[in-house]
Design an enzyme around this catalytic site. Structure first.
Site, PDB file in Angstrom:
ATOM      1  N   ASP A  41      -3.978  75.753  28.070  1.00  0.00           N
ATOM      2  CA  ASP A  41      -3.481  76.439  26.996  1.00  0.00           C
ATOM      3  C   ASP A  41      -1.901  76.479  26.562  1.00  0.00           C
ATOM      4  OD1 ASP A  41      -5.839  77.487  27.757  1.00  0.00           O
ATOM      5  OD2 ASP A  41      -5.328  79.568  28.074  1.00  0.00           O
ATOM      6  N   GLN A  57      -0.182  76.094  30.160  1.00  0.00           N
ATOM      7  CA  GLN A  57      -0.680  76.265  31.308  1.00  0.00           C
ATOM      8  C   GLN A  57      -0.734  74.839  32.120  1.00  0.00           C
ATOM      9  OE1 GLN A  57      -2.661  79.236  33.020  1.00  0.00           O
ATOM     10  NE2 GLN A  57      -0.768  79.446  32.073  1.00  0.00           N
ATOM     11  N   SER A  98      -1.878  82.625  31.145  1.00  0.00           N
ATOM     12  CA  SER A  98      -1.501  82.450  29.932  1.00  0.00           C
ATOM     13  C   SER A  98      -0.849  83.711  29.199  1.00  0.00           C
ATOM     14  CB  SER A  98      -2.536  82.263  28.791  1.00  0.00           C
ATOM     15  OG  SER A  98      -2.988  80.713  28.782  1.00  0.00           O
ATOM     16  N   ARG A 162      -6.326  89.703  30.422  1.00  0.00           N
ATOM     17  CA  ARG A 162      -5.332  88.692  30.397  1.00  0.00           C
ATOM     18  C   ARG A 162      -4.779  88.311  28.988  1.00  0.00           C
ATOM     19  NH1 ARG A 162     -10.022  86.416  32.399  1.00  0.00           N
ATOM     20  NH2 ARG A 162     -11.055  84.603  31.185  1.00  0.00           N
ATOM     21  N   ASP A 163      -3.952  87.160  29.071  1.00  0.00           N
ATOM     22  CA  ASP A 163      -3.603  86.565  27.724  1.00  0.00           C
ATOM     23  C   ASP A 163      -2.929  87.324  26.816  1.00  0.00           C
ATOM     24  OD1 ASP A 163      -4.808  84.771  29.287  1.00  0.00           O
ATOM     25  OD2 ASP A 163      -6.747  84.643  27.839  1.00  0.00           O
ATOM     26  N   GLU A 215     -11.005  85.261  25.239  1.00  0.00           N
ATOM     27  CA  GLU A 215      -9.621  84.614  25.806  1.00  0.00           C
ATOM     28  C   GLU A 215      -8.437  84.577  24.704  1.00  0.00           C
ATOM     29  OE1 GLU A 215     -10.946  82.527  29.621  1.00  0.00           O
ATOM     30  OE2 GLU A 215     -10.854  81.165  28.195  1.00  0.00           O
TER      31      GLU A 215
END
Ligand code: FRU
Length: 502
Positions: A41, A57, A98, A162-163, A215
């Site tokens: 990513d 990433q 991320s 996340r993210d 995501e």
């Protein structure tokens, strides 16, 4: 004896060097790829003091996913990228997953130095031992070159949180974070005044397309082309790790309103997923923060891959490339608001003077196009009366083919990579379609081809198909043909010089 061993070792070394040379892929000429190793990513997209930052990433130790760290590249024009040393490495327990970056103009975090605003990265610390994903803050006082990890700033005690995408929301004068509870298929929104303490604001989903994971969310205010004067709408984009449009990973989006705390989809949205791209290889796209004040665009970039086969793609010594930077907006169509993506205009600076421009009648026999090389920016206007299929075909020295075309009777624009190269994964060799109204007997295509990727922009970016392809030896030959009825191809192609990346 010793001499013999030395000789044998040298021979073995030569064999392995040769094997590497054989596996080495033609590098893309104008798509960003790290020099070596694994990339996924895009992260931390931010503009500051003349530089567009592209963090990503990255595995510094190998060409498969692992040791996730933030790699780093910068560009002054969104076209040529310079790779820099790893920005945020993994630590013993915590990988750097991320996230995003902002310029803290008012030094709300207190991490600024000498009156200069800090660059702040907010990303997911992934701690497998503790079974925890939580949001971390790191800051840089030297234009993203070196970073200090401040540590965890937000945890909800979950292994799948996340993210974070963080941005400044001017109407409420606060920082907003959108992240995901991945397995629950939920996006969660938090707000903050200082980037360090975060307050839960709202949750969105499950909705639209569902998969094992949601995501890399993003939330952008976009202009509406063909709407009321000055109309703008918020677009919430979410990526699905699997079960997206072609069965693998991909992105969907929702159009609506955002008041600084809550996202509400527009009335009339039927609940069906709307995809960002109809190919297999457009994932985790996120937009730049802090673009220059005199630039009204929203610009994003995606990872050109699909988790199904990402670790198996036959490239060496780097695995993973980004798409080109795309400027995004909305268009009002009969089906509702639709995302429009166009390659950023800066890419036109790559067009060398020697372009070819032809008007070619097409029939069953393929006509060759006088295009040289595998890195080309091409505009093709196709028109027909009765044809069943009109197509442009790229063929390599071993007969592998990549076909881009239209099937008017079923209103499909397609990219067919089912014969695009040696087999390496069962999920790869397939055909991808975008539904387009072809009843007026014409379509306008922009094709960005770069050695092992095609990005197809249909009718000025109303839909896109992004697909990688892999080939055998020999240069690419270009041809065009029409089946069951004549057609016309109006083509302009600009070859792009190899290796514009540093
Ligand atoms: C998406 C993703 C993210 C995660 C990162 C790990 O491709 O799975 O959800 O943060 O990759 O590399």
């Amino acid at each position: 004896m010793t001499g013999k061993i030395a000789l044998l070792t040298a021979a073995a070394l030569m064999v392995s060097v040769q094997a590497e040379a054989q596996r080495a892929d033609p590098r893309p000429a104008y798509h960003f790829a790290p020099k070596r190793n694994w990339m996924n990513d895009p992260n931390g997209l931010v503009y500051f003091e003349g530089e567009y930052h592209l963090f990503y990433q990255y595995n510094p130790h190998g060409d498969r996913w692992g040791h996730m760290s933030w790699g780093h590249a910068v560009s002054r024009d969104l076209v040529t990228w310079q790779e820099l040393p790893v920005a945020i490495p993994e630590t013993a327990d915590v990988m750097a997953f991320s996230g995003s970056a902002v310029i803290d103009w008012k030094n709300s975090s207190g991490f600024g130095q000498g009156g200069k605003p800090p660059m702040i990265a907010i990303y997911t610390g992934h701690n497998p031992k503790a079974k925890l994903q939580s949001q971390y803050l790191a800051y840089s006082n030297d234009r993203g070159r070196t970073w200090t990890v401040h540590g965890e700033v937000l945890s909800v005690g979950s292994p799948e949180f996340r993210d974070p995408k963080v941005f400044w929301h001017e109407p409420t004068k606060s920082w907003v974070m959108i992240a995901v509870m991945a397995l629950e298929n939920r996006a969660v929104i938090f707000t903050s005044s200082n980037l360090k303490q975060w307050t839960f604001a709202s949750s969105f989903g499950p909705a639209g397309g569902r998969g094992r994971n949601w995501e890399c969310p993003d939330l952008n205010l976009l202009p509406v082309e063909g709407g009321k004067p000055g109309e703008q709408r918020w677009v919430l984009s979410i990526n699905l790790g699997d079960q997206a449009v072609g069965g693998g990973s991909g992105g969907q989006y929702f159009v609506g309103d955002f008041d600084g705390r809550r996202f509400t989809p527009v009335e009339g949205w039927g609940g069906e997923p709307v995809w960002t791209d109809y190919g297999a290889d457009f994932y985790a796209a996120v937009a730049w923060n802090d673009l220059p004040k005199d630039d009204p665009r929203r610009i994003w970039i995606g990872w050109a891959n699909d988790w199904r086969y990402a670790e198996a793609i036959p490239t060496y010594p780097a695995r993973g490339i980004m798409t080109v930077a795309r400027s995004i907006s909305l268009r009002k169509t009969a089906q509702g608001y639709r995302l429009t993506q166009r390659p950023v205009r800066e890419l036109e600076s790559l067009r060398s003077g020697e372009h070819i421009s032809r008007q070619l009648p097409l029939g069953k026999e393929p006509v060759s196009l006088p295009i040289e090389g595998g890195a080309v920016d091409l505009k093709a206007d196709l028109s027909w009366e009765q044809s069943e299929q009109v197509a442009i075909t790229l063929t390599d020295g071993e007969g592998y083919q990549m076909v881009i075309g239209v099937n008017p009777a079923v209103n499909e624009v397609f990219v067919d990579r089912s014969r695009s190269g040696p087999h390496f994964h069962d999920g790869f060799a397939n055909r991808h379609v975008a539904r387009v109204d072809l009843s007026r007997g014409k379509v306008s295509l922009r094709l960005l081809v770069d050695e092992s990727i095609v990005e197809l922009f249909i009718n000025d970016g109303e839909q896109t198909i992004t697909d990688r392809f892999f080939r055998g030896s020999g240069g690419l030959r270009w041809s065009a043909s029409a089946r069951d009825g004549p057609a016309m191809l109006n083509v302009t192609a600009w070859p792009i010089k190899p290796e514009v990346q540093r």
